[in-house]
Design a protein around this motif. Sequence first.
Motif, short mmCIF file in Angstrom:
data_model
loop_
_atom_site.label_atom_id
_atom_site.label_comp_id
_atom_site.label_asym_id
_atom_site.label_seq_id
_atom_site.Cartn_x
_atom_site.Cartn_y
_atom_site.Cartn_z
N LEU A 162 36.67 57.60 65.20
CA LEU A 162 36.40 56.47 64.31
C LEU A 162 36.50 55.14 65.04
N VAL A 163 37.59 54.94 65.79
CA VAL A 163 37.81 53.64 66.44
C VAL A 163 36.79 53.36 67.55
N LYS A 164 36.06 54.39 67.99
CA LYS A 164 35.07 54.19 69.04
C LYS A 164 33.72 53.70 68.51
N VAL A 165 33.45 53.91 67.22
CA VAL A 165 32.11 53.61 66.69
C VAL A 165 32.10 52.48 65.68
N VAL A 166 33.26 52.03 65.18
CA VAL A 166 33.28 50.97 64.17
C VAL A 166 33.80 49.68 64.77
N ASP A 167 33.41 48.58 64.15
CA ASP A 167 33.90 47.27 64.55
C ASP A 167 35.06 46.79 63.69
N ARG A 168 35.12 47.33 62.47
CA ARG A 168 36.22 46.96 61.59
C ARG A 168 36.42 48.06 60.56
N VAL A 169 37.63 48.07 59.94
CA VAL A 169 37.98 49.04 58.92
C VAL A 169 38.58 48.27 57.75
N THR A 170 38.05 48.49 56.56
CA THR A 170 38.54 47.77 55.38
C THR A 170 39.53 48.63 54.62
N ILE A 171 40.42 47.95 53.90
CA ILE A 171 41.42 48.62 53.07
C ILE A 171 41.79 47.66 51.95
N ARG A 172 42.25 48.18 50.84
CA ARG A 172 42.64 47.31 49.75
C ARG A 172 43.73 46.34 50.22
N SER A 173 43.59 45.09 49.80
CA SER A 173 44.48 44.05 50.31
C SER A 173 45.94 44.30 49.97
N PHE A 174 46.23 45.02 48.86
CA PHE A 174 47.62 45.26 48.50
C PHE A 174 48.18 46.53 49.15
N ASP A 175 47.41 47.16 50.04
CA ASP A 175 47.92 48.30 50.82
C ASP A 175 48.31 47.84 52.22
N GLY A 176 49.02 46.72 52.29
CA GLY A 176 49.40 46.17 53.59
C GLY A 176 50.38 47.03 54.35
N SER A 177 51.11 47.92 53.65
CA SER A 177 52.06 48.78 54.35
C SER A 177 51.35 49.74 55.31
N TYR A 178 50.08 50.11 55.02
CA TYR A 178 49.33 50.97 55.92
C TYR A 178 49.11 50.29 57.27
N LYS A 179 48.77 49.02 57.23
CA LYS A 179 48.52 48.27 58.47
C LYS A 179 49.79 48.22 59.32
N LYS A 180 50.91 47.97 58.68
CA LYS A 180 52.17 47.92 59.41
C LYS A 180 52.50 49.29 59.99
N PHE A 181 52.23 50.34 59.23
CA PHE A 181 52.51 51.70 59.71
C PHE A 181 51.63 52.05 60.93
N PHE A 182 50.36 51.71 60.87
CA PHE A 182 49.46 52.01 61.98
C PHE A 182 49.82 51.21 63.23
#
Length: 367
Positions: A162-182
């Motif tokens: 996935l990270v090799k073919v996309v320029d960005r990944v969207t997620i619901r704005s209130f799911d910020g804990s996922y970003k911190k986890f990644f």
Amino acid sequence: MKLSGPQAMAQILAEYESGQSGSRSRWDLTFPYDQTAAKFAMATPVITPSWLSFYYPLSGQVWIGVLACTLTVCFTLVKITRRKTWQTRHGVLSTGSVVLESVGTLLGQGLYGRLSTSQSNHILVGTWLFFGVVVGTAYRASLIASLTLPRLPPRPETVEELVKVVDRVTIRSFDGSYKKFFLNSESSAYRELGSMLVGEDVMDGLNAALKMKSAHISSPLNLQLITYRNFSKLDGTSSLYLGKENLLQVSIAWPVPHDAPYTPQIDKWLRIISQAGLYEQWKKETLEAAASESRMKQREEIKQQGQDGAEHSQTNFRSLSIIHMQGPLMLLLVSITLGSVAFVVERLLVSEPHPSPSPGPTRLTFD
């Protein structure tokens, strides 16, 4: 700012996980009634037009083998027909005539009877005809399969892909804990995924995935429901797909006030629902209802467009298009162009012989 139900829940869970503002002393979690995972959705790859559509039914090694066999047979037949003892009534055939006979039989054309009648020629031509039948049948069957059931291009299924073919990944704005986890992950692929995350609504994120190199992350149930309702087609296919790999596995529970007297009763009923499989059955029926509703809606839209639209929608995906046939058409165009160039060159370089004047009448004299 007033938050919606899912946003408020997400904020409560984020505060509970981080332990900030004394949230653990104010909130508890019920019995986890389901296990779910976060998945990504992307645009389904489409078949790009290619003029090599007639080449795909056979592998490169097979094409090289067929070419080598054709050259060997042509060379052998040329040598046979050049021998005086094996010449036909047509005399010594040119190399071009022998090649036309050999390639014509490979393509299913009949013999013109101009080859040598020697036994060695019979054995070679008989073997070559059998070879042509086998190769021609295999090619036609593979060609029909590749035209009617084409192989889709490879698509990303894992985080690394996935990270090799996309320029960005969207997620619901209130799911910020996922970003911190990644971002705190030990995997470089997950850290790169976290750096690509952008807060966006589900519909906006999925629409962006169809227009640019983007993907959207959410729960499988949410992605499947939205895909069935908004991005499915009448034949059952969809313009979006879900990746196979689970980005992370999470347990689902309800937040309740700390030491609430009704928490044990909620946990009891959640255990009963979970152990009886009612929640899984509800998810299954919900997805089936969404798919059926989407098909009925599309049929109604087709009826409003008229009978012509209905016939087109039912037969469009079954008929061959110019994309399928552009390989043979381009080959025919190139062959006609080369033939025309060769004809012009022959007209310019080879002059037509002028007919010699016929002798006049002979006068007979008698002495």
